[in-house]
Design a protein around this motif. Structure first.
Motif, mmCIF file in Angstrom:
data_model
loop_
_atom_site.group_PDB
_atom_site.id
_atom_site.type_symbol
_atom_site.label_atom_id
_atom_site.label_comp_id
_atom_site.label_asym_id
_atom_site.label_seq_id
_atom_site.Cartn_x
_atom_site.Cartn_y
_atom_site.Cartn_z
ATOM 1 N N HIS A 101 10.880 -1.702 -5.817
ATOM 2 C CA HIS A 101 10.921 -0.247 -5.606
ATOM 3 C C HIS A 101 9.763 0.436 -6.337
ATOM 4 O O HIS A 101 9.117 1.335 -5.780
ATOM 5 N N ASP A 161 14.733 -6.080 -7.114
ATOM 6 C CA ASP A 161 14.791 -4.830 -6.354
ATOM 7 C C ASP A 161 14.106 -3.691 -7.087
ATOM 8 O O ASP A 161 13.368 -2.895 -6.492
ATOM 9 N N SER A 178 6.638 -0.241 -4.489
ATOM 10 C CA SER A 178 6.587 0.593 -3.286
ATOM 11 C C SER A 178 6.098 1.996 -3.617
ATOM 12 O O SER A 178 5.304 2.586 -2.871
ATOM 13 N N PHE A 204 9.405 -4.898 1.031
ATOM 14 C CA PHE A 204 10.612 -5.721 1.032
ATOM 15 C C PHE A 204 10.546 -6.826 2.096
ATOM 16 O O PHE A 204 11.055 -7.927 1.871
ATOM 17 N N GLU A 205 9.897 -6.551 3.229
ATOM 18 C CA GLU A 205 9.696 -7.600 4.233
ATOM 19 C C GLU A 205 8.816 -8.713 3.671
ATOM 20 O O GLU A 205 9.056 -9.898 3.920
ATOM 21 N N SER A 206 7.787 -8.329 2.930
ATOM 22 C CA SER A 206 6.873 -9.315 2.346
ATOM 23 C C SER A 206 7.595 -10.189 1.337
ATOM 24 O O SER A 206 7.388 -11.409 1.283
ATOM 25 N N GLU A 247 6.274 6.814 2.972
ATOM 26 C CA GLU A 247 6.904 6.049 1.898
ATOM 27 C C GLU A 247 7.865 5.010 2.468
ATOM 28 O O GLU A 247 7.976 3.898 1.949
ATOM 29 N N GLU A 248 8.567 5.374 3.546
ATOM 30 C CA GLU A 248 9.514 4.448 4.158
ATOM 31 C C GLU A 248 8.813 3.226 4.736
ATOM 32 O O GLU A 248 9.290 2.095 4.606
ATOM 33 N N THR A 249 7.657 3.447 5.364
ATOM 34 C CA THR A 249 6.906 2.323 5.920
ATOM 35 C C THR A 249 6.422 1.392 4.824
ATOM 36 O O THR A 249 6.520 0.158 4.935
ATOM 37 N N GLU A 272 7.671 0.959 1.826
ATOM 38 C CA GLU A 272 8.806 0.241 1.240
ATOM 39 C C GLU A 272 9.281 -0.883 2.162
ATOM 40 O O GLU A 272 9.589 -1.984 1.714
ATOM 41 N N ARG A 273 9.307 -0.623 3.455
ATOM 42 C CA ARG A 273 9.723 -1.658 4.401
ATOM 43 C C ARG A 273 8.794 -2.856 4.344
ATOM 44 O O ARG A 273 9.247 -4.009 4.317
ATOM 45 N N VAL A 274 7.477 -2.605 4.304
ATOM 46 C CA VAL A 274 6.511 -3.711 4.252
ATOM 47 C C VAL A 274 6.655 -4.495 2.951
ATOM 48 O O VAL A 274 6.583 -5.737 2.941
#
Length: 215
Positions: A16, A12, A19, A40-42, A32-34, A36-38
């Motif tokens: 982070h 994690d 990201s 963690f999804e990856s 930044e949110e987008t 980080e989402r990509v």
């Protein structure tokens, strides 16, 4: 968490930090949110098939960066100076990996290449790696990746290899289907044959894209 693993090295924390770096790189394009989402999804997508997690955060970072680049290209936020070609097979462990490597080798800076699998394997096939080594093409840094919508949208040419209807179809793209045997069920000699068939296809593709192959 492994009690002996330093906090800064947990997956994690690594993700982070990745990201944060990618958010700076794609500043003005994605929030930044987008980003980080990509990221963690990856990581989650690769973790589904990974057998060893030691280098997974770094692979996920590479995968996320490529996905973000593809998404930015599809939105027109990043220019595409050369044609984008996407190879898709089932496991992304044989045919599509060989095709991507051969196109990178022969196309050089005249083309950008991606590959993906509809049901990615954990590793690239041993015989595939050996057959490509015979051409002095090293697949050591490559890894199977799941097919995502963003890389399809960014592609100019999408080439499928036995993945059925898994690849979404968008207007304005060139779609090809190369009928090739699956290296996973072949002997090494069979893999060599498929490799050579792919090379011939790649040379024809370069000609159609008006790209002079590297010697």
């Amino acid at each position: 968490m492994n009690p002996q693993q330093p906090p800064l090295l947990t997956p994690d924390s690594v993700l982070h930090r990745a990201s944060e770096r990618l958010a700076i790189r794609f500043g003005g394009v994605f929030s930044e949110e987008t980003v980080e989402r990509v990221v963690f999804e990856s990581y989650a997508a690769l973790a589904r098939t990974a057998t060893v997690n030691t280098h997974l955060p770094s692979l996920a970072t590479r995968f996320a960066q490529d996905r973000l680049t593809a998404l930015a290209q599809s939105k027109g936020a990043i220019a595409k100076p050369v044609p984008e070609v996407l190879f898709v097979c089932v496991q992304n462990a044989g045919r599509s990996q060989m095709a991507a490597a051969l196109l990178r080798e022969l196309g050089g800076n005249g083309v950008h290449v991606r590959s993906a699998g509809s049901q990615p394997a954990a590793d690239i096939g041993t015989s595939v790696v050996q057959a490509m080594n015979e051409l002095d093409i090293d697949l050591a840094q490559e890894y199977p990746k799941p097919l995502t919508d963003d890389v399809v949208r960014a592609a100019d040419v999408v080439i499928t290899m036995g993945c059925g209807d898994a690849c979404p179809v968008y207007p304005g793209k060139r779609y090809l289907d190369w009928q090739l045997d699956d290296p996973d069920v072949l002997t090494l000699d069979g893999v060599r044959r498929v490799r050579d068939e792919i090379k011939a296809h790649v040379e024809e593709l370069l000609q159609s894209l008006e790209i002079t192959p590297n010697a």
